[in-house]
Design a protein around this motif. Structure first.
Motif, PDB file in Angstrom:
ATOM      1  N   LYS A 159       0.801  -1.215   0.000  1.00  0.00           N
ATOM      2  CA  LYS A 159       0.000   0.000   0.000  1.00  0.00           C
ATOM      3  C   LYS A 159       0.836   1.269   0.000  1.00  0.00           C
ATOM      4  O   LYS A 159       0.385   2.335   0.402  1.00  0.00           O
ATOM      5  CB  LYS A 159      -0.938  -0.005   1.207  1.00  0.00           C
ATOM      6  N   THR A 160       2.074   1.182  -0.467  1.00  0.00           N
ATOM      7  CA  THR A 160       2.918   2.363  -0.592  1.00  0.00           C
ATOM      8  C   THR A 160       2.571   3.104  -1.883  1.00  0.00           C
ATOM      9  O   THR A 160       1.755   2.641  -2.681  1.00  0.00           O
ATOM     10  CB  THR A 160       4.403   1.974  -0.591  1.00  0.00           C
ATOM     11  N   TYR A 161       3.210   4.258  -2.092  1.00  0.00           N
ATOM     12  CA  TYR A 161       2.854   5.106  -3.235  1.00  0.00           C
ATOM     13  C   TYR A 161       4.090   5.478  -4.051  1.00  0.00           C
ATOM     14  O   TYR A 161       5.205   5.541  -3.540  1.00  0.00           O
ATOM     15  CB  TYR A 161       2.160   6.379  -2.740  1.00  0.00           C
ATOM     16  N   CYS A 162       3.831   5.738  -5.325  1.00  0.00           N
ATOM     17  CA  CYS A 162       4.903   5.988  -6.284  1.00  0.00           C
ATOM     18  C   CYS A 162       4.550   7.205  -7.142  1.00  0.00           C
ATOM     19  O   CYS A 162       3.367   7.477  -7.382  1.00  0.00           O
ATOM     20  CB  CYS A 162       5.068   4.742  -7.160  1.00  0.00           C
ATOM     21  N   PRO A 163       5.540   7.974  -7.622  1.00  0.00           N
ATOM     22  CA  PRO A 163       5.242   9.125  -8.481  1.00  0.00           C
ATOM     23  C   PRO A 163       4.519   8.704  -9.761  1.00  0.00           C
ATOM     24  O   PRO A 163       4.769   7.630 -10.310  1.00  0.00           O
ATOM     25  CB  PRO A 163       6.626   9.693  -8.797  1.00  0.00           C
ATOM     26  N   ARG A 164       3.642   9.560 -10.234  1.00  0.00           N
ATOM     27  CA  ARG A 164       2.908   9.266 -11.471  1.00  0.00           C
ATOM     28  C   ARG A 164       3.843   9.112 -12.662  1.00  0.00           C
ATOM     29  O   ARG A 164       3.555   8.349 -13.584  1.00  0.00           O
ATOM     30  CB  ARG A 164       1.901  10.394 -11.752  1.00  0.00           C
ATOM     31  N   THR A 165       4.947   9.823 -12.639  1.00  0.00           N
ATOM     32  CA  THR A 165       5.924   9.725 -13.724  1.00  0.00           C
ATOM     33  C   THR A 165       6.348   8.278 -13.949  1.00  0.00           C
ATOM     34  O   THR A 165       6.468   7.827 -15.090  1.00  0.00           O
ATOM     35  CB  THR A 165       7.177  10.567 -13.399  1.00  0.00           C
ATOM     36  N   VAL A 166       6.551   7.559 -12.861  1.00  0.00           N
ATOM     37  CA  VAL A 166       6.990   6.166 -12.939  1.00  0.00           C
ATOM     38  C   VAL A 166       5.819   5.258 -13.287  1.00  0.00           C
ATOM     39  O   VAL A 166       5.942   4.370 -14.146  1.00  0.00           O
ATOM     40  CB  VAL A 166       7.639   5.733 -11.614  1.00  0.00           C
ATOM     41  N   LEU A 167       4.695   5.464 -12.653  1.00  0.00           N
ATOM     42  CA  LEU A 167       3.524   4.617 -12.913  1.00  0.00           C
ATOM     43  C   LEU A 167       3.062   4.705 -14.368  1.00  0.00           C
ATOM     44  O   LEU A 167       2.574   3.734 -14.936  1.00  0.00           O
ATOM     45  CB  LEU A 167       2.377   5.013 -11.985  1.00  0.00           C
ATOM     46  N   GLU A 168       3.234   5.888 -14.960  1.00  0.00           N
ATOM     47  CA  GLU A 168       2.796   6.091 -16.345  1.00  0.00           C
ATOM     48  C   GLU A 168       3.876   5.731 -17.370  1.00  0.00           C
ATOM     49  O   GLU A 168       3.688   5.954 -18.568  1.00  0.00           O
ATOM     50  CB  GLU A 168       2.360   7.543 -16.525  1.00  0.00           C
ATOM     51  N   GLY A 169       5.009   5.205 -16.898  1.00  0.00           N
ATOM     52  CA  GLY A 169       6.047   4.736 -17.809  1.00  0.00           C
ATOM     53  C   GLY A 169       6.947   5.822 -18.377  1.00  0.00           C
ATOM     54  O   GLY A 169       7.563   5.630 -19.426  1.00  0.00           O
ATOM     55  N   GLY A 207      10.482  10.800  -8.811  1.00  0.00           N
ATOM     56  CA  GLY A 207      10.166  10.544 -10.211  1.00  0.00           C
ATOM     57  C   GLY A 207      11.303  10.835 -11.173  1.00  0.00           C
ATOM     58  O   GLY A 207      11.554  10.070 -12.115  1.00  0.00           O
ATOM     59  N   ALA A 208      12.004  11.933 -10.946  1.00  0.00           N
ATOM     60  CA  ALA A 208      13.082  12.324 -11.854  1.00  0.00           C
ATOM     61  C   ALA A 208      14.387  11.597 -11.568  1.00  0.00           C
ATOM     62  O   ALA A 208      15.375  11.776 -12.285  1.00  0.00           O
ATOM     63  CB  ALA A 208      13.316  13.835 -11.768  1.00  0.00           C
ATOM     64  N   HIS A 209      14.398  10.768 -10.519  1.00  0.00           N
ATOM     65  CA  HIS A 209      15.635  10.078 -10.140  1.00  0.00           C
ATOM     66  C   HIS A 209      15.418   8.576 -10.015  1.00  0.00           C
ATOM     67  O   HIS A 209      16.114   7.904  -9.255  1.00  0.00           O
ATOM     68  CB  HIS A 209      16.170  10.659  -8.826  1.00  0.00           C
ATOM     69  N   TRP A 210      14.452   8.069 -10.749  1.00  0.00           N
ATOM     70  CA  TRP A 210      14.208   6.627 -10.774  1.00  0.00           C
ATOM     71  C   TRP A 210      15.319   5.952 -11.575  1.00  0.00           C
ATOM     72  O   TRP A 210      15.636   6.363 -12.691  1.00  0.00           O
ATOM     73  CB  TRP A 210      12.851   6.331 -11.387  1.00  0.00           C
ATOM     74  N   TYR A 256      23.408   5.389 -16.728  1.00  0.00           N
ATOM     75  CA  TYR A 256      22.169   5.664 -15.995  1.00  0.00           C
ATOM     76  C   TYR A 256      22.500   6.203 -14.606  1.00  0.00           C
ATOM     77  O   TYR A 256      23.295   5.596 -13.870  1.00  0.00           O
ATOM     78  CB  TYR A 256      21.319   4.399 -15.863  1.00  0.00           C
ATOM     79  N   ALA A 257      21.878   7.321 -14.240  1.00  0.00           N
ATOM     80  CA  ALA A 257      22.115   7.926 -12.928  1.00  0.00           C
ATOM     81  C   ALA A 257      21.206   7.299 -11.879  1.00  0.00           C
ATOM     82  O   ALA A 257      20.089   6.868 -12.177  1.00  0.00           O
ATOM     83  CB  ALA A 257      21.867   9.428 -12.990  1.00  0.00           C
ATOM     84  N   GLY A 258      21.703   7.239 -10.680  1.00  0.00           N
ATOM     85  CA  GLY A 258      20.913   6.687  -9.588  1.00  0.00           C
ATOM     86  C   GLY A 258      21.658   6.783  -8.276  1.00  0.00           C
ATOM     87  O   GLY A 258      22.754   7.359  -8.201  1.00  0.00           O
ATOM     88  N   PHE A 259      21.071   6.228  -7.230  1.00  0.00           N
ATOM     89  CA  PHE A 259      21.667   6.246  -5.899  1.00  0.00           C
ATOM     90  C   PHE A 259      22.271   4.887  -5.606  1.00  0.00           C
ATOM     91  O   PHE A 259      21.577   3.874  -5.655  1.00  0.00           O
ATOM     92  CB  PHE A 259      20.599   6.583  -4.852  1.00  0.00           C
TER      93      PHE A 259
END
Length: 484
Positions: A82-92, A199-202, A267-270
């Protein structure tokens, strides 16, 4: 006798004046929390098992090995459905997010929590004297503080600060900024906004150390209202008692254990390395070493001191306690007295009733619990916040606090130790005193009765455990044709 009295009178009056001034000054320097509002994302951004699988299979860089790693990580993360994710990611659109996407993600969190905070407290935006915003991975120009000031038409003399790159412990850093400003600006109101841009750092690559952040971090945030006005003390819910900040960045291993980089594919990331738990342990030990004398009773410090003298075998986690050397030998003496800060020495429950642990992941919660010898009851708020909301970065502590309040655990006079860990590597901890019995269900109101659940097992393993079948190692799978 009268002459002697007249001679001493000016000194007595001056002493009384100095004492009164000191008391009044300390009253004005207090930092009270009036309210806090955690963000509850819209239901259409919920990240359940199927949505999570679609996002993973959409990444064409992932091979069977990485997919198996993802399954193992998600199952063991302690995060629920039941966690949440940015729409940017959910919408591909995670590979090509726009600046507009980022602003919309941050605006939704900031303005929703601030609207609720102003409505809840009855405080007008024009009354705010200090504004601190912390978002680690997004620092536009004009700043996010300027964006809030413009939205709510705040005063032109407001003291505004924008903190970036401070990681998961940024919320406590922001509170420290507010309390330091309170020492100069009397009768003030201050707001802290803590959130993160995901979203911008997925991460869209296949480096396992960088895939971890996608499994742990979720959408969330919090806005808090503080004051040093004595007249508002009766409305306060918490009072800041102690603050301790530790920056462990001089250590190369600690600095690099949690860092933003690019992988070999660009690819950038953490990147989260295996040394993160070790670095967190070191930073937490040093931090509590400095905080312990301020929050624990003297008899507990003496007990551990005598115990450390009795024990001849010193272990790795035994560290110097400057408080004891200064108190027993004088500040000029540097004789080292060793004892365990973590792992069996100090009993922090002698000075603390509640432990608000950063819900950074199951390993973090387990590690802190083991080091401080906390019970499952003590760790329950952090585990439940991680399960329900995930790691919401700097805002995570307030979901943990919200759970404690919703469960009616917080009683007047109780002390809460907030433990935050973040990139840098930093450990920033603080102690709050509960000003009155608290029972607001806040962001937990629609689910608190179902927590703790009977099991924290993630259904991901049950549904997708077939990916471990041996025969898959000998065939090539076309995941783009898979129907979920």
């Amino acid at each position: 006798m009268d002459l002697l009295f007249l001679c001493l009178l000016p000194f007595l009056l001056y002493s009384l004046f100095t004492l009164s001034k000191s008391i009044l000054q300390r009253r004005g320097q207090s930092c009270y929390m009036l309210a806090y509002e955690c963000f509850k994302p819209p239901e259409d951004t919920k990240l359940d098992t199927n949505s999570c699988t679609k996002i993973a299979l959409r990444n064409r860089n992932l091979r069977l090995e990485e997919l198996r790693f993802l399954l193992k990580t998600i199952v063991s993360s302690g995060i629920g459905e039941k966690t949440y994710c940015p729409r940017t990611v959910l919408e591909g659109r995670e590979k090509c997010p726009t600046l507009k996407d980022t602003y919309e993600e941050i605006d939704e969190i900031m303005f929703d929590t601030l609207d609720n905070l102003f409505k809840k407290t009855g405080v007008s935006p024009s009354e705010i004297d200090i504004l601190v915003v912390n978002v680690s991975l997004f620092s536009p120009a004009p700043s996010l503080t300027a964006r809030i000031i413009n939205k709510y038409k705040m005063r032109e003399n407001i003291k505004a600060f924008n903190l970036a790159g401070m990681g998961c412990s940024a919320s406590v850093v922001a509170i420290d900024v507010v309390q330091q400003l309170f020492k100069t600006y009397k009768n003030s109101l201050g707001i802290v906004v803590s959130t993160e841009d995901l979203g911008a750092h997925w991460y869209c690559g296949r480096d396992k150390k960088m895939m971890l952040s996608n499994c742990l971090f979720r959408s969330g945030g919090c806005s808090m209202l503080f004051t040093n006005k004595p007249s508002l003390k009766s409305r306060a819910i918490l009072k800041l008692k102690h603050m301790e900040r530790t920056q462990y960045g001089a250590d190369d291993e600690a600095y690099n254990c949690c860092i933003q980089v690019e992988d070999e594919l660009g690819y950038a990331g953490f990147r989260l390395t295996k040394s993160l738990v070790k670095s967190a342990s070191k930073a937490l030990t040093v931090n509590l070493q400095g905080m312990a004398p301020k929050i624990l009773p003297l008899w507990e410090m003496v007990r551990v001191f005598l115990e450390s003298i009795r024990c001849s075998g010193m272990k790795k986690r035994e560290l110097v306690v400057p408080f004891l050397t200064g108190w027993l030998l004088g500040k000029g003496k540097m004789k080292k007295i060793m004892f365990n800060v973590l792992g069996g020495g100090l009993n922090f429950k002698t000075g603390i009733e509640h432990f608000c642990v950063h819900p950074g992941g199951r390993a973090v919660v387990d590690g802190v619990g083991m080091g401080l010898k906390l019970s499952e009851y003590d760790l329950e708020p952090a585990r439940m916040a991680l399960h329900r909301w995930g790691n919401t970065s700097a805002g995570g502590l307030w979901y943990v606090l919200g759970y404690m309040e919703a469960k009616k655990r917080l009683k007047k006079g109780d002390r809460i130790l907030m433990i935050s860990l973040g990139a840098g590597f930093k450990c920033n901890n603080c102690v709050w005193e509960v000003m009155r019995n608290l029972s607001d269900t806040n962001v937990w109101k629609d689910c608190i009765d179902s927590y703790p659940p009977h099991t924290l097992n993630n259904p991901f393993k049950e549904k997708y455990d077939w990916i471990h079948d041996e025969y898959l190692s000998f065939v090539r799978l076309d995941f783009s044709r898979m129907v979920l």
